[in-house]
Design an enzyme around this catalytic site. Structure first.
Site, PDB file in Angstrom:
ATOM      1  N   HIS A  53      25.298   0.713  39.425  1.00  9.92           N
ATOM      2  CA  HIS A  53      26.475   1.108  38.916  1.00  9.92           C
ATOM      3  C   HIS A  53      27.054   2.118  39.755  1.00  9.92           C
ATOM      4  CE1 HIS A  53      25.869   0.618  34.105  1.00  9.92           C
ATOM      5  NE2 HIS A  53      25.240  -0.439  34.992  1.00  9.92           N
ATOM      6  N   GLU A  55      28.348   5.112  39.682  1.00  7.11           N
ATOM      7  CA  GLU A  55      27.971   6.523  39.599  1.00  7.11           C
ATOM      8  C   GLU A  55      26.685   6.797  40.096  1.00  7.11           C
ATOM      9  OE1 GLU A  55      30.129   5.445  35.580  1.00  7.11           O
ATOM     10  OE2 GLU A  55      29.080   4.241  37.031  1.00  7.11           O
ATOM     11  N   CYS A  83      28.127   5.330  31.103  1.00 10.59           N
ATOM     12  CA  CYS A  83      27.104   4.858  30.019  1.00 10.59           C
ATOM     13  C   CYS A  83      26.030   5.763  30.168  1.00 10.59           C
ATOM     14  CB  CYS A  83      26.710   3.396  30.748  1.00 10.59           C
ATOM     15  SG  CYS A  83      25.732   3.352  32.222  1.00 10.59           S
ATOM     16  N   CYS A  86      23.952   6.524  33.445  1.00  6.56           N
ATOM     17  CA  CYS A  86      24.616   7.132  34.400  1.00  6.56           C
ATOM     18  C   CYS A  86      24.928   8.625  34.127  1.00  6.56           C
ATOM     19  CB  CYS A  86      26.070   6.607  34.659  1.00  6.56           C
ATOM     20  SG  CYS A  86      25.844   4.727  35.627  1.00  6.56           S
TER      21      CYS A  86
END
Length: 149
Positions: A53, A55, A83, A86
């Protein structure tokens, strides 16, 4: 601090992610002085890594350029509400501040479904600024998914 210009950098990372077939999400990490120390877009499709991801990738980059993995004077700016993975990484890295654009009503772990980053049961809480260029961030995601169908 005005977050619009930094969000533009995150949006550029999101657009780049979409170019290689990833969901257009981008993230930028700033140090205490407001200098960009890391930038990333989603790379799950590109790398075949479910943890890639934006992040997470940006946090990893930031930790590599710092003397410690503690990012307690840093700000992470991202285009979509993080999410649970993260949000947990933000807490674990002890990030000072999170700034995000669009809400994620299906998987958001900062205010939509959960509030991981401000849970008083955890060892760290992250200051949160939300809704920065929210419509633009959301439109980028909507357009991407319309094209996928």
């Amino acid at each position: 601090m005005m977050w619009d210009s930094v969000m533009e950098l995150a949006l550029a990372q999101a657009r780049a992610a979409a170019q290689h077939g990833d969901v257009p999400i981008g993230a930028v990490v700033l140090d205490a002085a407001g200098e960009v120390i890391a930038q990333a877009g989603n790379e799950r499709e590109l790398t075949g890594d479910p943890t890639a991801h934006a992040e997470i990738l940006a946090l990893r980059q930031a930790a590599r350029v710092r003397p410690s993995w503690h990012l307690d004077d840093c700000t992470l700016v991202c285009t979509l509400e993080p999410c649970t993975m993260c949000a947990g990484a933000l807490v674990q890295a002890r990030v000072r501040r999170l700034v995000f654009g669009a809400w994620d009503e299906k998987a958001g772990a900062v205010s939509s479904l959960w509030d991981v980053v401000r849970d008083p049961r955890l060892n760290h809480r992250v200051e949160t600024v939300f809704g920065v260029r929210a419509e633009e961030c959301a439109a980028l995601l909507r357009d991407f998914f319309v094209q996928q169908r």
